[in-house]
Design a protein around this motif. Structure first.
Motif, PDB file in Angstrom:
ATOM      1  N   GLY A   1       0.826  -1.287   0.038  1.00 57.89           N
ATOM      2  CA  GLY A   1       0.094  -0.184   0.054  1.00 57.89           C
ATOM      3  C   GLY A   1       0.868   1.326   0.151  1.00 57.89           C
TER       4      GLY A   1
ATOM      5  N   GLY B   1      -3.189   2.401  -1.411  1.00 57.84           N
ATOM      6  CA  GLY B   1      -3.887   1.362  -0.720  1.00 57.84           C
ATOM      7  C   GLY B   1      -4.818   0.795  -1.507  1.00 57.84           C
ATOM      8  N   ALA B   2      -5.550   1.450  -2.561  1.00 60.89           N
ATOM      9  CA  ALA B   2      -6.676   0.808  -3.084  1.00 60.89           C
ATOM     10  C   ALA B   2      -5.947  -0.064  -4.175  1.00 60.89           C
ATOM     11  CB  ALA B   2      -7.688   1.721  -3.759  1.00 60.89           C
ATOM     12  N   ALA B   3      -4.926   0.323  -4.796  1.00 58.31           N
ATOM     13  CA  ALA B   3      -4.116  -0.661  -5.646  1.00 58.31           C
ATOM     14  C   ALA B   3      -3.659  -1.799  -5.044  1.00 58.31           C
ATOM     15  CB  ALA B   3      -3.032   0.200  -6.349  1.00 58.31           C
TER      16      ALA B   3
ATOM     17  N   SER C   1      -4.912  -3.221  -2.424  1.00 56.58           N
ATOM     18  CA  SER C   1      -6.146  -3.987  -1.899  1.00 56.58           C
ATOM     19  C   SER C   1      -6.400  -4.750  -3.226  1.00 56.58           C
ATOM     20  CB  SER C   1      -7.044  -3.081  -1.638  1.00 56.58           C
ATOM     21  OG  SER C   1      -8.459  -4.004  -1.406  1.00 56.58           O
ATOM     22  N   PHE C   2      -6.600  -4.181  -4.337  1.00 55.38           N
ATOM     23  CA  PHE C   2      -6.907  -4.930  -5.592  1.00 55.38           C
ATOM     24  C   PHE C   2      -6.114  -6.029  -6.025  1.00 55.38           C
ATOM     25  CE2 PHE C   2      -6.710  -5.412 -10.183  1.00 55.38           C
ATOM     26  CZ  PHE C   2      -8.058  -5.787 -10.527  1.00 55.38           C
TER      27      PHE C   2
ATOM     28  N   HIS D   1      -6.789  -8.741  -3.335  1.00 58.07           N
ATOM     29  CA  HIS D   1      -8.079  -9.461  -3.606  1.00 58.07           C
ATOM     30  C   HIS D   1      -7.897 -10.192  -4.774  1.00 58.07           C
ATOM     31  CE1 HIS D   1      -9.085  -6.697  -0.264  1.00 58.07           C
ATOM     32  NE2 HIS D   1     -10.055  -7.920   0.140  1.00 58.07           N
TER      33      HIS D   1
ATOM     34  N   LEU E   1     -11.370  -4.653   2.114  1.00 59.58           N
ATOM     35  CA  LEU E   1     -10.871  -3.316   1.612  1.00 59.58           C
ATOM     36  C   LEU E   1     -10.385  -2.476   2.853  1.00 59.58           C
ATOM     37  CD1 LEU E   1     -10.236  -1.262  -0.670  1.00 59.58           C
ATOM     38  CD2 LEU E   1     -12.706  -0.844  -0.546  1.00 59.58           C
TER      39      LEU E   1
ATOM     40  N   LEU F   1      -6.846  -1.062   3.427  1.00 62.29           N
ATOM     41  CA  LEU F   1      -6.626   0.314   3.383  1.00 62.29           C
ATOM     42  C   LEU F   1      -5.931   0.915   4.868  1.00 62.29           C
ATOM     43  CD1 LEU F   1      -9.593   1.838   1.357  1.00 62.29           C
ATOM     44  CD2 LEU F   1      -7.007   1.672   0.822  1.00 62.29           C
TER      45      LEU F   1
ATOM     46  N   SER G   1      -2.383  -0.460   5.131  1.00 55.72           N
ATOM     47  CA  SER G   1      -1.327   0.604   4.425  1.00 55.72           C
ATOM     48  C   SER G   1      -1.088   1.881   5.017  1.00 55.72           C
ATOM     49  CB  SER G   1      -2.122   0.947   2.966  1.00 55.72           C
ATOM     50  OG  SER G   1      -3.200   1.798   2.990  1.00 55.72           O
TER      51      SER G   1
END
Length: 145
Positions: A29, A34-36, A38-39, A42, A79, A83, A86
């Motif tokens: 993260g 963080g979102a990248a 998490s993607f 997952h 998620l 996040l 991260s």
């Protein structure tokens, strides 16, 4: 007794997995966002789950439509976790970040048990459980400070 020992070992294995995943997710993260992170986390979990599902003959996947809506949205909590990691792992370190996650899980579990949410067996909050949470909070304080 052997059944209980196996369940305890499985539970510890899950904790170890979270303990290893947390600093990896935190580092990922901080490097890519963080979102990248998490993607990616997952997506790899989805692929691993698909392989396991195929190996297990599909289990009862066709009954997914009978699940309550909130169960279909439970990935959102993953998620939130990623996040959170991260942000906390780079600033507090892995042990402190994991401590906070574990204390949060236990407090959430205590409430779920007390009220019987999600069809779990009701286990009311009592003095022993309050003492346990108090000790965990004290441990988290000592770990983070």
């Amino acid at each position: 007794m052997l059944d209980l020992a196996l369940v305890v070992v499985l539970g510890l294995s899950g904790g170890l997995a979270v303990g290893v995943q947390s600093p990896m997710a935190g580092a990922m993260g901080s490097r890519i966002g963080g979102a990248a992170g998490s993607f990616i986390l997952h997506l790899s979990g989805t692929i691993a789950s698909l392989v396991l599902l195929i190996a297990r003959g599909g289990e009862n996947i066709h009954a997914w439509r009978s699940l309550p809506w909130y169960m279909l949205c439970s990935g959102v909590f993953g998620l939130v976790l990623i996040l959170t990691l991260s942000q906390t792992v780079p600033k507090l370190g892995a042990a402190s970040a994991i401590t906070l996650v574990v204390v949060g899980q236990l407090v959430g579990g205590l409430l779920i048990d007390h009220f019987g949410f999600f069809d779990v067996t009701v286990r009311p909050v009592d003095l022993q459980r309050i003492a346990a949470v108090t000790l965990l909070l004290a441990g988290a304080y000592l770990m983070v400070r």
